[in-house]
Scaffold this active site. Structure first.
Site, PDB file in Angstrom:
ATOM      1  CG  PHE A 208     -45.235  22.647 -35.666  1.00  0.00           C
ATOM      2  CD1 PHE A 208     -45.335  24.009 -35.880  1.00  0.00           C
ATOM      3  CD2 PHE A 208     -46.103  22.052 -34.747  1.00  0.00           C
ATOM      4  CE1 PHE A 208     -46.290  24.773 -35.195  1.00  0.00           C
ATOM      5  CE2 PHE A 208     -47.046  22.800 -34.066  1.00  0.00           C
ATOM      6  CZ  PHE A 208     -47.136  24.168 -34.289  1.00  0.00           C
ATOM      7  CG  LEU A 233     -45.284  16.904 -35.805  1.00  0.00           C
ATOM      8  CD1 LEU A 233     -46.716  16.401 -35.883  1.00  0.00           C
ATOM      9  CD2 LEU A 233     -45.121  18.190 -36.592  1.00  0.00           C
ATOM     10  CD  GLU A 234     -40.354  20.342 -27.985  1.00  0.00           C
ATOM     11  OE1 GLU A 234     -40.621  20.966 -26.930  1.00  0.00           O
ATOM     12  OE2 GLU A 234     -39.290  20.446 -28.598  1.00  0.00           O
ATOM     13  CG  LEU A 235     -47.068  18.448 -31.226  1.00  0.00           C
ATOM     14  CD1 LEU A 235     -48.160  17.502 -31.708  1.00  0.00           C
ATOM     15  CD2 LEU A 235     -46.905  19.632 -32.157  1.00  0.00           C
TER      16      LEU A 235
END
Length: 467
Positions: A208, A233-235
């Site tokens: 994501f 996850l890269e947020l």
């Protein structure tokens, strides 16, 4: 009763650019079942054959770079003059990951031991659900999708409402490359359906790229799944730049402005806060203002436009809200909005802004902006700059602007970030792990490390002598 549809609203003029039916939970679960069945055969395909199909896929995509530029302009507002850059980045990443696949996925020899054969095998995870970002839709999707397939997984991709047509383009190009049926599939589904399918037990990994709040929702879904899917996850981000007194000033001005304002600031690793040594502060600020005032805000379909709209009117209102709040708190805006007549309240067209007299009590210096605005603070030393750069819940990239390599490395060692840049920013090198710390996420993509995220280690401990 009409079936629910996904509408792609273009920021160019607010019209409906395309519509697609939304899949039901049953439809998505059936898609995942097909992916699981296909993966059993795909994992047995030799890596050389996978590489051949992956290369054909990339060739098919690159051949349609003009289509890519047009799709991006209409779907999310990037000026068409920059559209080919998306495909250059896509191709660089893709060809590199293909080139290192065999070596990265090879068995790891544990060394000799009399009477034993020992090694670690990189085994595919299974079915990967990929939820890429809309802001660089081809490149962020590529980061996980192609390496996952090369590693022997199957992929189901869900694009955002803004760029659903990109997933269709991926599927078309994979088909041209000869990829077997159901190794790559895409779905259009709601957030609620996404939650249910992650919890179904049919998903083995979730990739994501999006907000930190979105990442927390993904983790909650994963926690409810019976099979503990892996995650990458890269947020959120709030990436800093530090300009030292020994800097090549003109170079730094040009590249920091580009790093903050390219794609209308809608980049995960955009420069969103800038710390400048007092020895060069005034000249730096003067250069930044002149550079930003040279931008041309307008329709992304106009070849003369250098600054397009942000993705939607609500995003523009959020960014302007940060700016207005900072000014009420004592910040000073250096860009006259009237210089950008295309900017209009209630639309995605937003004038860029550069703020001074800012501090970390202001949201514009602490919360992700994701738009064409940043604040500049004066600092007296490396020590002060390091403290301020680390004063953030995020950590994707940080850029140090200096002619002193040793200083950049020493400062970089102390910055809490996933990537340290020297004299560049807003760039993803496929040879390096793309990763973040703190609330920016977990896991990594690209490089050899990226393949480690898409496989599991399986140890073979084989006794060859029993006498």
């Amino acid at each position: 009763m009409n079936a629910p549809v996904l509408k792609i609203i273009t920021p160019v003029d607010g019209s409906v650019y395309a519509e697609r039916p939304l899949a039901s939970e049953a439809d998505v679960l059936a898609t995942l079942e097909k992916a699981k069945a296909a993966q059993r055969d795909w994992r047995e395909v030799a890596i050389a054959e996978r590489e051949k199909m992956a290369t054909a896929f990339v060739d098919a995509m690159v051949a349609e770079k003009d289509k890519v530029a047009e799709l991006i302009a209409w779907q999310m507002g990037r000026p068409i003059r920059y559209g080919h850059g998306e495909m250059r980045g896509f191709e660089e990443r893709a060809r590199y990951m293909i080139a290192i696949a065999a070596k990265s996925l090879a068995d790891i020899d544990a060394g000799p031991k009399e009477g034993f054969k020992r090694y670690i095998r990189r085994e595919p995870l299974g079915v990967c659900l990929n939820l890429p970002a809309w802001n660089f839709p081809y490149m962020t999707a590529l980061n996980a999708v192609l390496p996952a397939i090369l590693a022997g997984n199957t992929v189901v991709m869900k694009h955002s409402s803004q760029t659903a047509l990109v997933a269709e383009h991926f599927a078309s190009s994979f088909a041209k490359g000869g990829l077997p049926a159901n190794v790559f599939q895409f779905v259009n589904m709601t957030h609620e359906t996404t939650d249910k399918v992650i919890r179904s037990g049919l998903v083995d990994q979730v990739g994501f790229t999006g907000s930190t709040a979105g990442g927390r929702n993904i983790m909650a879904s994963v926690a409810g799944a019976p099979n503990f899917p892996a995650t990458c996850l890269e947020l959120g981000g709030k990436d800093p730049a530090y300009v030292r007194p020994d800097v090549n000033l003109a170079f730094a001005v040009e590249n920091i402005v580009d790093g903050g304002f390219f794609n209308s600031g809608q980049s995960c690793c955009a420069m969103e806060r800038v710390y400048v040594h007092e020895a060069v502060y005034d000249r730096f600020v003067e250069g930044v203002v002149a550079t930003v005032n040279a931008y041309k805000l307008g329709s992304p379909t106009d070849p003369d436009t250098t600054l397009g709209p942000v993705v939607r009117a609500s995003a523009a209102a959020f960014i302007q809200g940060q700016i207005d709040e900072a000014i009420r708190q004592g910040a000073k805006g250096l860009i006259d909005p009237s210089h950008f007549p295309e900017a209009k309240a209630g639309t995605p067209y937003l004038a860029p802004q550069v703020l001074v007299d800012v501090d970390h009590s202001m949201r514009v210096m602490t919360e992700e902006t994701f738009g064409p605005a940043f604040g500049i603070m004066k600092v007296k030393s490396d020590e002060e700059a390091i403290q301020l750069m680390n004063d953030s819940e995020f950590g994707l990239t940080a850029a140090v602007w200096t002619e002193d390599l040793a200083a950049a490395e020493a400062i970089g060692d102390r910055i809490e970030t996933g990537t340290v840049f020297m004299n560049r920013c807003d760039y993803v090198d496929p040879a390096l792990a793309w990763t973040g710390v703190k609330a920016t996420g977990r896991g990594a993509s690209l490089s050899q490390v990226g393949y480690e995220q898409l496989t599991r280690p399986k140890s073979f401990h084989l006794r060859t002598k029993t006498d």
